[in-house]
Design a protein around this motif. Structure first.
Motif, short mmCIF file in Angstrom:
data_model
loop_
_atom_site.label_atom_id
_atom_site.label_comp_id
_atom_site.label_asym_id
_atom_site.label_seq_id
_atom_site.Cartn_x
_atom_site.Cartn_y
_atom_site.Cartn_z
N ARG A 78 3.29 -4.95 1.83
CA ARG A 78 3.65 -3.76 2.61
C ARG A 78 2.78 -2.59 2.16
N ILE A 79 2.35 -1.83 3.14
CA ILE A 79 1.57 -0.62 2.84
C ILE A 79 2.24 0.57 3.50
N LYS A 80 2.55 1.58 2.70
CA LYS A 80 3.05 2.84 3.26
C LYS A 80 1.92 3.85 3.14
N PHE A 81 1.67 4.55 4.23
CA PHE A 81 0.53 5.43 4.29
C PHE A 81 0.97 6.80 4.78
N ASN A 82 0.68 7.82 4.02
CA ASN A 82 1.13 9.18 4.34
C ASN A 82 -0.10 10.10 4.32
N PRO A 83 -0.95 10.01 5.38
CA PRO A 83 -2.24 10.71 5.34
C PRO A 83 -2.09 12.22 5.34
N TYR A 84 -1.01 12.70 5.88
CA TYR A 84 -0.83 14.12 6.07
C TYR A 84 0.66 14.41 6.03
N GLN A 85 1.04 15.54 5.47
CA GLN A 85 2.46 15.90 5.42
C GLN A 85 3.08 15.82 6.82
N GLY A 86 4.09 15.00 7.02
CA GLY A 86 4.75 14.91 8.32
C GLY A 86 4.32 13.70 9.13
#
Lengths: 177, 549
Positions: free
Chosen positions: B141-149
């Protein structure tokens, strides 16, 4: 596939070695897990902070009676607790999709002033090794877990407050040094 | 297994060594749970001892965390499983192991993980130990949060089925929170969140009769809007045709819609939920049933009851056909008012109802539900003629004095046992109508010492007839003592009008808890979070230990 027959002595040894470490180690700091607040915004649990004052993390659910008894009882004295020790209480609801939408109106109707967090798939619960609710953690000014309890009986909040005061006091002392 | 054991032993030794060298080298933490029961035969109530006499379920989690890295395992042992748990759990091993690295914008997990997209209608992997439910993924599993929101969650993996892993599931979920994303909206009273998911499963087709789709996709969209204390959230799922054991091998698509709306202010909370479920069994194996290999989770929208009598007939979501709604109003009458009394009174009113969806033949020349066809057509807004469930209940909490607290509850229930228990192939009794009453009083005798008395009754002319129940519980610091009697005084069979006595003593300190009990337990259904487990009647000793560290 692991079956009872194939269950070998290695895993037995490891299991008991690990049980030994039960006495030796424990969870000390809050892991970083992204859950939600009641505004539906993401909240990283590493942001649980209180300017060097005590923090309480209380795992609860709308269907858990002792949880409600405890949070109701504390709610009545929360003002005094905050004035005396500066403590902040994070009430983490483990209600799943069945009842998670109900948490916000439920909290408002009861008049609770806690910081409410939503953990609908128990990610934070699992990271904190919580088995059943209620499960309550007390953190000192440095964010380290110094006390836990897992049940509530009438009147327990008074003994709990003594613990919070102790933590607040030791934090003040270390600041003065 | 050997390799795993050796590698884990190495990990243990290394971390042990490092810990001794430096206090800041990471933490080992986890928990331990054991639930055991000694069974005695009791032919009258239908309790059967296991051949082994004992049933034991045990779970131990060990986690290692060091800053952004974490890894862990769970050992599970069933020697054999407790009565009422699926006996396919029999055995022991390490079915859960993972390693994870979390750098703020990306988090990667290899091995086992749990996950939920949106409200879970399209994908949810979770565990519920009290029900013996665990459909954890094994994969990446990959969680990706490139930018706030902006948040992405991608996964691929197989699913746990007792001691095996099977199926193949791929999924991606994207979520956007406008208030986190757009600076101007940070302090706005209006909150907007949007999300979408796509999930697909793969299973080969070697069937001689039907041509099954090997890849089945499902897509979901969701929205959450709130303005001040008014909140509206909804999720819709569409699933491509997926003939399966659950739906009688029909080729119709599936749909689910869930709506939640709430309003609250200090002292008042209003909650409304509605859903429509049409052919939404979604499993990584088309021949699986009951609690096996579910990819998604359809929540019940009925109130989960905590008292025994109101919880005697719990609802279970009907994943192939259901339309239902629930509403709840919670109100606190102010302290020092005429009705509220000196310490205030809290009232909650709850109503929920469920029905099947409307169905008509897929064409003029066919009938409903024939395998290998489209099965049926359904008008999205029409109710079917099969009534499942209705629950009206009112609960009043009132504090009489600082030392005396009370709760009173009334429930009126209509329960279609043929449908709700149908899947378990148990003897059912058609439509059941009940009235239940609860009075729960807690009196603080002195500081830290309290006595709780709970009186409950349930009246019905169907099934096992009327029940009465009493609980007396004494709590002192670190200990509690409980005596319970459930009396089936209205059983249609005179011989079965028996008392189910039981008692328990519990001890707790810090994060550790022990409980021993002895007595008879009636057959029943335990439900947690929308899924249920039938528990057979039993007679004997119980032991429960939980500990976190």
């Amino acid at each position: 596939m692991l079956t009872f027959n194939k269950y070998n002595r290695y895993s037995t040894i490891i299991f008991f070695l690990l049980v030994v470490c039960l006495c030796k180690y424990s969870i000390a700091q809050i892991p970083s897990v992204v859950i939600k607040n009641t505004d539906n915004r993401s909240f990283n649990t590493s942001e649980i902070k209180n300017d060097g004052k005590p923090i309480v993390i209380n795992f609860w659910a709308t269907w858990c009676k002792p949880c409600l008894q405890e949070l109701d009882a504390i709610s009545e004295v929360y003002d005094n607790w905050q004035k005396e020790t500066g403590v902040i209480i994070y009430a983490v609801s483990i209600d799943n999709a069945r009842t998670t939408a109900k948490v916000s109106p439920f909290v408002d109707a009861r008049g609770w002033d806690y910081k409410i967090l939503l953990d609908p798939n128990s990610d934070f619960k699992r990271a904190m090794n919580v088995i059943n609710v209620p499960h309550v953690f007390l953190l000192d000014g440095k964010g380290e877990i110094v006390y836990q309890h897992t049940t509530y009986a009438e009147g327990d909040e008074e003994a709990f407050f003594e613990q919070i005061k102790k933590v607040a006091l030791s934090t003040n002392e270390s600041e003065n040094k | 297994m050997k390799n795993l054991s050796v590698s884990f032993l190495l990990l243990f030794i290394i971390s042990n060594y490092l810990y001794a060298q430096n206090d800041n080298i990471g933490q080992i933490h986890g928990n331990f749970q054991i639930e055991a029961q000694y069974y005695q035969d009791d032919t009258l109530i239908g309790a059967q001892a296991l051949p082994e006499h004992f049933g034991i379920n045990s779970y131990s989690n060990f986690n290692y965390t060091k800053e952004k890295f974490s890894a862990g395992v769970r050992y599970e042992g069933y020697f054999p499983p407790l009565n009422g748990y699926d006996q396919r759990y029999k055995g022991a091993g390490i079915p859960f192991k993972y390693a994870s690295y979390n750098a703020d914008i990306i988090e990667i997990t290899a091995g086992n993980f749990y996950e939920q997209y949106g409200s879970g209608l399209v994908l949810r992997a979770y565990e519920e130990k009290n029900l013996g439910y665990d459909n954890t993924f094994e994969g990446i599993r990959i969680k990706f949060n490139p930018y706030q929101g902006i948040y992405f969650k991608c996964l691929i993996g197989r699913q746990r089925n007792f001691w095996n892993y099977s199926g193949l599931v791929r999924g991606i979920d994207a979520e956007l929170n406008a208030n986190e994303l757009i600076g101007k909206l940070k302090e706005s009273k209006m909150q907007i969140g949007l999300g979408g998911s796509f999930v697909s499963k793969y299973q080969t087709d070697q069937d001689a009769v039907y041509k099954y789709p090997e890849n089945v996709a499902a897509g979901a969209g969701r929205m959450n809007i709130s303005y001040g204390k008014l909140n509206f959230s909804t999720e819709y799922v569409y699933k491509a045709n997926d003939p399966s054991f659950d739906n009688g091998k029909i080729y119709k698509h599936g749909e689910a819609l869930l709506i939640n709306a709430t309003y609250s202010q200090k002292g008042l909370g209003i909650f409304f939920a509605a859903k429509r479920i049409d052919n939404m069994s979604f499993r990584s194996d088309r021949s699986a049933s009951l609690s096996e290999l579910s990819i998604n989770y359809i929540p019940d929208i009925t109130k989960p009851h905590t008292y025994s009598m109101p919880a005697m007939y719990p609802y279970v979501t009907q994943i192939t056909s259901e339309m239902g709604m629930q509403t709840e109003i919670i109100y606190t009458i102010k302290k020092e008012s005429k009705i509220g009394g000196k310490y205030g009174t809290n009232i909650s009113l709850n109503y929920s109802v469920a029905n099947n969806i409307q169905k008509s033949p897929p064409s003029d020349t066919s009938i409903i539900g024939v395998d290998g066809t489209l099965g049926y057509k359904s008008d999205f807004f029409a109710l079917g003629d099969e009534f499942y469930f209705q629950d009206f209940n009112i609960q009043i909490n009132r504090k009489i004095s600082p030392d005396f607290k009370t709760t009173f509850m009334y429930q009126n229930l209509t329960y279609n046992q043929d449908i709700i228990h149908g899947a378990n192939n148990k003897l059912t009794h058609g439509m059941i109508y009940t009235n239940a009453f609860v009075a729960d009083m807690t009196y603080k005798i002195i500081k830290n010492t309290a006595m709780r008395v709970e009186l409950e009754s349930l009246f019905t002319e169907q099934d096992y007839g009327n029940w009465a129940m009493a609980v007396v519980e004494l709590s002192i610091p670190h200990f509690f003592f409980t005596i319970i009697d459930q009396y089936n005084f209205g059983n249609p069979d005179n011989n079965l009008r028996v008392h189910y006595y039981s008692c328990a003593i519990g001890f707790n300190k810090g994060a550790h808890r022990f409980e021993v009990g002895y007595g008879k337990k009636r057959a029943g259904v335990i439900c947690v979070g929308g899924i249920c487990r039938a528990v057979p009647a039993s007679n004997g000793f119980t032991l429960s230990i939980t500990s976190s560290f």
